[in-house]
Write a protein that holds these residues in place. Structure first.
Motif, PDB file in Angstrom:
ATOM      1  N   HIS A 137       0.827  -1.204   0.000  1.00  0.00           N
ATOM      2  CA  HIS A 137       0.000   0.000   0.000  1.00  0.00           C
ATOM      3  C   HIS A 137       0.866   1.261   0.000  1.00  0.00           C
ATOM      4  CE1 HIS A 137      -2.714   3.149   1.513  1.00  0.00           C
ATOM      5  NE2 HIS A 137      -3.642   2.469   0.859  1.00  0.00           N
ATOM      6  N   GLN A 138       1.958   1.261   0.766  1.00  0.00           N
ATOM      7  CA  GLN A 138       2.848   2.419   0.807  1.00  0.00           C
ATOM      8  C   GLN A 138       3.347   2.785  -0.592  1.00  0.00           C
ATOM      9  OE1 GLN A 138       5.747   0.965   3.644  1.00  0.00           O
ATOM     10  NE2 GLN A 138       5.001   2.361   5.230  1.00  0.00           N
ATOM     11  N   VAL A 139       3.728   1.784  -1.356  1.00  0.00           N
ATOM     12  CA  VAL A 139       4.264   2.052  -2.691  1.00  0.00           C
ATOM     13  C   VAL A 139       3.146   2.464  -3.645  1.00  0.00           C
ATOM     14  CG1 VAL A 139       5.504   1.092  -4.675  1.00  0.00           C
ATOM     15  CG2 VAL A 139       6.220   0.506  -2.348  1.00  0.00           C
ATOM     16  N   LEU A 140       2.055   1.712  -3.660  1.00  0.00           N
ATOM     17  CA  LEU A 140       0.985   1.981  -4.624  1.00  0.00           C
ATOM     18  C   LEU A 140       0.216   3.275  -4.360  1.00  0.00           C
ATOM     19  CD1 LEU A 140      -0.608  -1.515  -5.310  1.00  0.00           C
ATOM     20  CD2 LEU A 140       0.959  -0.207  -6.764  1.00  0.00           C
ATOM     21  N   SER A 141       0.251   3.760  -3.132  1.00  0.00           N
ATOM     22  CA  SER A 141      -0.524   4.960  -2.822  1.00  0.00           C
ATOM     23  C   SER A 141       0.299   6.241  -2.880  1.00  0.00           C
ATOM     24  CB  SER A 141      -1.181   4.828  -1.445  1.00  0.00           C
ATOM     25  OG  SER A 141      -0.207   4.757  -0.432  1.00  0.00           O
ATOM     26  N   MET A 142       1.581   6.142  -3.134  1.00  0.00           N
ATOM     27  CA  MET A 142       2.395   7.350  -3.179  1.00  0.00           C
ATOM     28  C   MET A 142       2.195   8.085  -4.509  1.00  0.00           C
ATOM     29  SD  MET A 142       6.246   5.731  -3.679  1.00  0.00           S
ATOM     30  CE  MET A 142       6.952   7.026  -2.761  1.00  0.00           C
ATOM     31  N   GLU A 143       2.489   9.360  -4.497  1.00  0.00           N
ATOM     32  CA  GLU A 143       2.355  10.166  -5.702  1.00  0.00           C
ATOM     33  C   GLU A 143       3.230   9.587  -6.813  1.00  0.00           C
ATOM     34  OE1 GLU A 143       2.914  14.804  -7.164  1.00  0.00           O
ATOM     35  OE2 GLU A 143       3.265  14.284  -5.077  1.00  0.00           O
ATOM     36  N   SER A 170       3.051   6.765  -8.330  1.00  0.00           N
ATOM     37  CA  SER A 170       3.322   5.326  -8.306  1.00  0.00           C
ATOM     38  C   SER A 170       2.828   4.698  -9.610  1.00  0.00           C
ATOM     39  CB  SER A 170       2.633   4.664  -7.114  1.00  0.00           C
ATOM     40  OG  SER A 170       1.229   4.643  -7.293  1.00  0.00           O
ATOM     41  N   TYR A 171       3.440   3.577  -9.939  1.00  0.00           N
ATOM     42  CA  TYR A 171       3.040   2.859 -11.149  1.00  0.00           C
ATOM     43  C   TYR A 171       3.463   1.411 -10.995  1.00  0.00           C
ATOM     44  CZ  TYR A 171       2.390   1.634 -16.028  1.00  0.00           C
ATOM     45  OH  TYR A 171       1.958   1.039 -17.188  1.00  0.00           O
ATOM     46  N   GLY A 172       2.534   0.504 -11.264  1.00  0.00           N
ATOM     47  CA  GLY A 172       2.842  -0.911 -11.170  1.00  0.00           C
ATOM     48  C   GLY A 172       2.089  -1.704 -12.207  1.00  0.00           C
ATOM     49  N   LEU A 173       2.575  -2.898 -12.456  1.00  0.00           N
ATOM     50  CA  LEU A 173       1.941  -3.827 -13.385  1.00  0.00           C
ATOM     51  C   LEU A 173       1.707  -5.147 -12.670  1.00  0.00           C
ATOM     52  CD1 LEU A 173       4.057  -3.288 -16.648  1.00  0.00           C
ATOM     53  CD2 LEU A 173       1.821  -2.303 -16.096  1.00  0.00           C
ATOM     54  N   ILE A 174       0.666  -5.829 -13.094  1.00  0.00           N
ATOM     55  CA  ILE A 174       0.339  -7.145 -12.561  1.00  0.00           C
ATOM     56  C   ILE A 174       0.193  -8.098 -13.742  1.00  0.00           C
ATOM     57  CG2 ILE A 174      -2.135  -6.671 -12.497  1.00  0.00           C
ATOM     58  CD1 ILE A 174      -2.224  -8.189  -9.810  1.00  0.00           C
ATOM     59  N   VAL A 175       0.671  -9.316 -13.605  1.00  0.00           N
ATOM     60  CA  VAL A 175       0.540 -10.322 -14.662  1.00  0.00           C
ATOM     61  C   VAL A 175      -0.318 -11.458 -14.113  1.00  0.00           C
ATOM     62  CG1 VAL A 175       2.768 -11.412 -14.126  1.00  0.00           C
ATOM     63  CG2 VAL A 175       1.745 -11.771 -16.351  1.00  0.00           C
ATOM     64  N   GLU A 176      -1.327 -11.811 -14.905  1.00  0.00           N
ATOM     65  CA  GLU A 176      -2.293 -12.818 -14.489  1.00  0.00           C
ATOM     66  C   GLU A 176      -2.486 -13.840 -15.605  1.00  0.00           C
ATOM     67  OE1 GLU A 176      -5.439 -10.094 -12.027  1.00  0.00           O
ATOM     68  OE2 GLU A 176      -5.333  -9.761 -14.188  1.00  0.00           O
ATOM     69  N   ALA A 233       4.965  -6.011 -10.477  1.00  0.00           N
ATOM     70  CA  ALA A 233       6.078  -5.079 -10.321  1.00  0.00           C
ATOM     71  C   ALA A 233       5.485  -3.744  -9.922  1.00  0.00           C
ATOM     72  CB  ALA A 233       6.860  -4.943 -11.627  1.00  0.00           C
ATOM     73  N   MET A 234       6.172  -3.039  -9.029  1.00  0.00           N
ATOM     74  CA  MET A 234       5.655  -1.740  -8.619  1.00  0.00           C
ATOM     75  C   MET A 234       6.799  -0.812  -8.245  1.00  0.00           C
ATOM     76  SD  MET A 234       4.009  -2.528  -4.898  1.00  0.00           S
ATOM     77  CE  MET A 234       5.053  -3.043  -3.533  1.00  0.00           C
ATOM     78  N   GLY A 235       6.533   0.460  -8.424  1.00  0.00           N
ATOM     79  CA  GLY A 235       7.507   1.496  -8.106  1.00  0.00           C
ATOM     80  C   GLY A 235       6.880   2.852  -8.307  1.00  0.00           C
ATOM     81  N   TYR A 236       7.718   3.819  -8.622  1.00  0.00           N
ATOM     82  CA  TYR A 236       7.215   5.183  -8.775  1.00  0.00           C
ATOM     83  C   TYR A 236       8.160   6.010  -9.644  1.00  0.00           C
ATOM     84  CZ  TYR A 236      10.623   5.774  -5.042  1.00  0.00           C
ATOM     85  OH  TYR A 236      11.779   5.744  -4.306  1.00  0.00           O
ATOM     86  N   PHE A 237       7.569   7.038 -10.250  1.00  0.00           N
ATOM     87  CA  PHE A 237       8.341   7.999 -11.027  1.00  0.00           C
ATOM     88  C   PHE A 237       8.937   9.020 -10.068  1.00  0.00           C
ATOM     89  CE2 PHE A 237       5.324   6.269 -14.030  1.00  0.00           C
ATOM     90  CZ  PHE A 237       6.115   6.041 -15.139  1.00  0.00           C
ATOM     91  N   LYS A 238      10.177   9.415 -10.341  1.00  0.00           N
ATOM     92  CA  LYS A 238      10.884  10.358  -9.482  1.00  0.00           C
ATOM     93  C   LYS A 238      11.468  11.473 -10.348  1.00  0.00           C
ATOM     94  CE  LYS A 238      14.192   8.481  -7.060  1.00  0.00           C
ATOM     95  NZ  LYS A 238      15.152   7.965  -6.055  1.00  0.00           N
ATOM     96  N   GLN A 239      11.155  12.710  -9.988  1.00  0.00           N
ATOM     97  CA  GLN A 239      11.646  13.874 -10.729  1.00  0.00           C
ATOM     98  C   GLN A 239      13.058  14.225 -10.298  1.00  0.00           C
ATOM     99  OE1 GLN A 239       9.864  15.848 -13.197  1.00  0.00           O
ATOM    100  NE2 GLN A 239      12.005  16.379 -13.512  1.00  0.00           N
ATOM    101  N   TYR A 240      13.938  14.409 -11.252  1.00  0.00           N
ATOM    102  CA  TYR A 240      15.255  14.989 -11.024  1.00  0.00           C
ATOM    103  C   TYR A 240      15.240  16.351 -11.703  1.00  0.00           C
ATOM    104  CZ  TYR A 240      16.781  10.383  -9.455  1.00  0.00           C
ATOM    105  OH  TYR A 240      16.916   9.221  -8.765  1.00  0.00           O
ATOM    106  N   TYR A 292      12.397   6.244 -13.100  1.00  0.00           N
ATOM    107  CA  TYR A 292      11.430   5.327 -12.498  1.00  0.00           C
ATOM    108  C   TYR A 292      12.191   4.445 -11.526  1.00  0.00           C
ATOM    109  CZ  TYR A 292       7.971   1.673 -11.785  1.00  0.00           C
ATOM    110  OH  TYR A 292       7.093   0.787 -11.204  1.00  0.00           O
ATOM    111  N   THR A 293      11.749   4.418 -10.276  1.00  0.00           N
ATOM    112  CA  THR A 293      12.362   3.578  -9.258  1.00  0.00           C
ATOM    113  C   THR A 293      11.523   2.314  -9.111  1.00  0.00           C
ATOM    114  OG1 THR A 293      13.246   5.492  -8.095  1.00  0.00           O
ATOM    115  CG2 THR A 293      13.071   3.431  -6.839  1.00  0.00           C
ATOM    116  N   LEU A 294      12.098   1.194  -9.458  1.00  0.00           N
ATOM    117  CA  LEU A 294      11.440  -0.100  -9.319  1.00  0.00           C
ATOM    118  C   LEU A 294      11.674  -0.588  -7.896  1.00  0.00           C
ATOM    119  CD1 LEU A 294       9.962  -2.571 -10.464  1.00  0.00           C
ATOM    120  CD2 LEU A 294      12.191  -3.399 -11.291  1.00  0.00           C
ATOM    121  N   ASP A 295      10.599  -0.659  -7.125  1.00  0.00           N
ATOM    122  CA  ASP A 295      10.716  -1.067  -5.723  1.00  0.00           C
ATOM    123  C   ASP A 295      10.575  -2.572  -5.539  1.00  0.00           C
ATOM    124  OD1 ASP A 295      11.382   1.074  -4.142  1.00  0.00           O
ATOM    125  OD2 ASP A 295       9.449   1.217  -3.148  1.00  0.00           O
TER     126      ASP A 295
END
Length: 146
Positions: free
Chosen positions: A40-46, A48-54, A63-70, A76-79
């Motif tokens: 939840h911490q990762v998916l709810s952060m500003e 965030s972006y993740g994919l699920i395979v079913e 896979a989940m992570g988030y975009f980070k501005q420099y 994109y940080t893959l967590d």
């Protein structure tokens, strides 16, 4: 197989996979409360972006992570990338990583960065996908006595 964007409502579906993999393969001590909070911490952060395979039988991985501005780029940080143990070594993780890379690049990321366990398995997996150890960064940690 279906790959789609991961949403907060998917947490319940990935919990058994997360707990089973990390406790069974990585000697973790996750439970529903701690794993749910982590995801939840990762998916709810500003940004965030993740994919699920079913497949027809349920979740195979995610896979989940988030975009980070420099200053001049977006990274994109893959967590987390987790493939159910019974689906490993079948190319599913590699396919999911390639799909994630393509999608985050289309969304404006200039790179994917991640932290990985320093062992042969992770080195082989990420090395095969073209990831190299950064020479200009070092992970620092300070542990507190409990």
């Amino acid at each position: 197989m279906l790959v789609r964007e991961m949403e907060l409502k998917d947490i319940a579906a990935v919990l058994p996979l997360y707990i089973s993999y990390y406790n069974g393969q990585e000697d973790g001590c996750w439970n529903e409360k701690t794993a749910s909070k982590r995801i939840h911490q990762v998916l709810s952060m500003e940004d965030s972006y993740g994919l699920i395979v079913e497949n027809g039988n349920g979740v195979m991985g995610f896979a989940m992570g988030y975009f980070k501005q420099y200053d001049d780029i977006i990274g994109y940080t893959l967590d987390e990338i987790v493939i159910a143990y019974e689906h490993q070594n079948k190319g599913i993780g590699s396919m999911l990583l390639r799909e994630l890379e393509q999608r985050v690049k289309e969304k404006g990321a200039s790179c994917v960065e991640l932290q990985a366990v320093n062992d042969d398995m992770h080195e082989g997996y990420y090395g095969k996908a073209g990831y190299r150890n950064a020479k200009n960064f070092v992970m620092k940690v300070k542990w507190f006595e409990m």
